[in-house]
Write a protein that holds these residues in place. Structure first.
Motif, mmCIF file in Angstrom:
data_model
loop_
_atom_site.group_PDB
_atom_site.id
_atom_site.type_symbol
_atom_site.label_atom_id
_atom_site.label_comp_id
_atom_site.label_asym_id
_atom_site.label_seq_id
_atom_site.Cartn_x
_atom_site.Cartn_y
_atom_site.Cartn_z
ATOM 1 N N MET A 203 77.619 28.836 23.558
ATOM 2 C CA MET A 203 78.190 29.827 24.471
ATOM 3 C C MET A 203 79.462 30.455 23.886
ATOM 4 O O MET A 203 79.680 31.659 24.012
ATOM 5 C CB MET A 203 78.459 29.204 25.833
ATOM 6 C CG MET A 203 77.176 28.919 26.599
ATOM 7 S SD MET A 203 77.444 28.366 28.292
ATOM 8 C CE MET A 203 78.027 26.704 28.028
ATOM 9 N N LYS B 263 79.879 34.445 22.980
ATOM 10 C CA LYS B 263 80.967 35.263 23.539
ATOM 11 C C LYS B 263 81.820 35.857 22.433
ATOM 12 O O LYS B 263 82.200 37.042 22.499
ATOM 13 C CB LYS B 263 81.816 34.433 24.506
ATOM 14 C CG LYS B 263 82.781 35.267 25.299
ATOM 15 C CD LYS B 263 82.038 36.297 26.148
ATOM 16 C CE LYS B 263 82.960 37.156 26.958
ATOM 17 N NZ LYS B 263 82.232 38.138 27.779
ATOM 18 N N TYR C 169 71.380 35.245 27.232
ATOM 19 C CA TYR C 169 72.717 35.436 27.793
ATOM 20 C C TYR C 169 73.022 36.925 27.983
ATOM 21 O O TYR C 169 74.179 37.316 28.131
ATOM 22 C CB TYR C 169 73.772 34.792 26.875
ATOM 23 C CG TYR C 169 73.644 33.296 26.836
ATOM 24 C CD1 TYR C 169 74.271 32.488 27.772
ATOM 25 C CD2 TYR C 169 72.865 32.677 25.855
ATOM 26 C CE1 TYR C 169 74.134 31.109 27.742
ATOM 27 C CE2 TYR C 169 72.723 31.297 25.822
ATOM 28 C CZ TYR C 169 73.363 30.525 26.765
ATOM 29 O OH TYR C 169 73.217 29.160 26.732
#
Length: 83
Positions: free
Chosen positions: A30, A34, A64
Motif C-alpha cells: 500500500m 501510494k 487500488y
C-alpha cells in the motif's frame, strides 16, 4: 536494507481482515502504491519497496484504483531508463 517496526492494534487487523503475519507485506504494498501514485517513486522502485517484480506491481495497482498510465513524460522516461 532498513527495518521499520510498526505497532498495529488487533482491532485494526480484524477490521482489515489481516493478520500480524500478512500485514507487513500489505502495508509495504500500500505504501509503494501510494508513493507511486504521488509520483514519489517510479514503478520499478515502488515494486522494489513492495518486494515484488515491476510487472506484478503494475498488475496489482488496479485493485487500488491506481492507473499505471498516470505518469508524466518525465516519469515515463525515468521508467524506460530504469527498465
Amino acid at each position: 536494507m532498513s527495518t521499520i517496526q510498526v505497532e498495529i492494534p488487533d482491532e485494526v487487523l480484524i477490521s482489515l481482515k489481516e493478520t500480524a503475519e500478512t500485514m507487513p507485506e500489505e502495508l509495504c504494498l500500500m505504501a509503494a502504491i501510494k508513493l507511486f501514485e504521488l509520483g514519489k517513486l517510479s514503478s520499478g522502485r515502488a515494486a522494489q519497496l513492495a518486494g515484488i517484480s515491476r510487472v506484478t506491481f503494475l498488475m496489482k495497482i488496479g485493485r487500488y484504483q491506481v492507473s499505471p498510465f498516470a505518469l508524466t513524460a518525465e516519469q515515463l522516461a525515468d521508467d524506460v531508463r530504469n527498465a
